[in-house]
Design a protein around this motif. Structure first.
Motif, PDB file in Angstrom:
ATOM      1  N   THR A  19       0.724  -1.265  -0.161  1.00  0.00           N
ATOM      2  CA  THR A  19      -0.015   0.056   0.053  1.00  0.00           C
ATOM      3  C   THR A  19       0.929   1.216   0.091  1.00  0.00           C
ATOM      4  OG1 THR A  19      -1.551  -1.340   1.206  1.00  0.00           O
ATOM      5  CG2 THR A  19      -1.738   1.178   1.300  1.00  0.00           C
ATOM      6  N   ILE A  20       0.842   2.072  -0.988  1.00  0.00           N
ATOM      7  CA  ILE A  20       1.500   3.351  -1.082  1.00  0.00           C
ATOM      8  C   ILE A  20       1.176   4.244  -0.040  1.00  0.00           C
ATOM      9  CG2 ILE A  20       2.268   5.260  -2.678  1.00  0.00           C
ATOM     10  CD1 ILE A  20       3.073   2.503  -3.625  1.00  0.00           C
ATOM     11  N   THR A  21       2.126   4.643   0.791  1.00  0.00           N
ATOM     12  CA  THR A  21       2.270   5.457   2.131  1.00  0.00           C
ATOM     13  C   THR A  21       3.403   6.671   1.809  1.00  0.00           C
ATOM     14  OG1 THR A  21       3.836   4.344   3.193  1.00  0.00           O
ATOM     15  CG2 THR A  21       1.431   3.617   3.539  1.00  0.00           C
ATOM     16  N   LEU A  22       3.273   7.517   2.676  1.00  0.00           N
ATOM     17  CA  LEU A  22       4.366   8.509   2.399  1.00  0.00           C
ATOM     18  C   LEU A  22       5.458   8.003   2.531  1.00  0.00           C
ATOM     19  CD1 LEU A  22       5.251  11.608   2.761  1.00  0.00           C
ATOM     20  CD2 LEU A  22       4.927  11.455   4.966  1.00  0.00           C
ATOM     21  N   TRP A  23       5.832   7.079   3.107  1.00  0.00           N
ATOM     22  CA  TRP A  23       7.570   6.664   3.350  1.00  0.00           C
ATOM     23  C   TRP A  23       7.873   5.762   2.408  1.00  0.00           C
ATOM     24  CZ3 TRP A  23      10.345  10.287   5.296  1.00  0.00           C
ATOM     25  CH2 TRP A  23      10.048  11.080   6.080  1.00  0.00           C
ATOM     26  N   ASN A  24       6.973   4.882   1.680  1.00  0.00           N
ATOM     27  CA  ASN A  24       7.368   4.070   0.595  1.00  0.00           C
ATOM     28  C   ASN A  24       6.984   4.560  -0.874  1.00  0.00           C
ATOM     29  OD1 ASN A  24       4.725   3.591   0.220  1.00  0.00           O
ATOM     30  ND2 ASN A  24       4.627   1.573   1.127  1.00  0.00           N
TER      31      ASN A  24
END
Length: 226
Positions: A19-24
């Motif tokens: 799941t795309i989050t800020l840190w990845n």
């Protein structure tokens, strides 16, 4: 046995779903690594009388994007970096294309910037062991994948050196009286800065804490938040 395999494969597929989050987010890391690499590559810590200069790990930061995300994304990132590096060099007053005939300048710009930096993505082809990673397995990943981290960077430096030497021999005004003397001059000239930076970076990477930090950043950049 078949049922067990299906369950195992389903578990692996679930684990790989990110799941795309800020840190990845790849775009976030592209911006961070681009800015840091541009800054470091423009900040020269040593200039040589015969030409060439040493920066502090700017090329290694460039290589990190390929190390994080693979050669395809790394190639685009490195090419874009090369273009921006030319813009920065031009508008900060660095000496560019001295001794290049006017009709060859466009070829030299393409070779010495997008191409010479784009070759850093080649290190992404080096084999690495893919583990079913968790945050607790970083030490294991360091032991199995340090070769790609270090040798991928060194391969990029070597290929950039080859591009520089070929470009100098083909398009710059000869600095030696004969062909062999000119080739030796170009090899020596382009080796100064790259060799010192590669050695300096390699010595820094010998520190276990530095390598662990790089793998920790890679985990953050490529996995779901834990």
């Amino acid at each position: 046995m078949t049922k067990i395999n299906k369950i195992s494969n389903a578990s692996k597929n679930l684990h790989k779903k990110i799941t795309i989050t800020l840190w990845n987010n790849k775009w976030l890391w592209a911006v961070i690594l681009m800015v840091v690499s541009l800054f470091l590559s423009a900040f020269r810590i040593l200039d040589f009388p015969e030409g060439g200069s040493v920066t502090f790990m700017g090329l290694f930061v460039l290589w990190l994007y390929t190390f994080f995300y693979g050669w395809k994304k790394g190639f685009v990132f490195s090419m874009v970096f090369g273009v921006l590096r030319f813009v920065v060099a031009k508008y900060t007053g660095e000496f560019l294309l001295v001794g290049v005939p006017e009709k060859y300048k466009l070829f030299v710009i393409v070779l010495e910037f997008p191409i010479a930096y784009g070759v850093f993505s080649v290190g992404g082809f080096l084999p690495q062991k893919h583990n079913d990673e968790t945050i607790f397995q970083i030490d294991e990943n360091i032991n199995s994948n340090t070769n790609q981290l270090v040798y991928g960077y060194l391969l990029g430096v070597f290929l950039q050196y080859v591009v520089y030497v070929i470009t100098a021999i083909m398009f710059y005004d000869p600095k030696g009286r004969g062909f062999a003397e000119n080739v030796w001059y170009c090899m020596r000239y382009d080796a100064f800065g790259l060799l010192f930076e590669a050695v300096l970076t390699y010595l820094v990477l010998l520190i276990p804490a530095v390598r662990k930090s790089v793998f920790y950043l890679k985990f953050i950049a490529t996995h779901n938040a834990q």
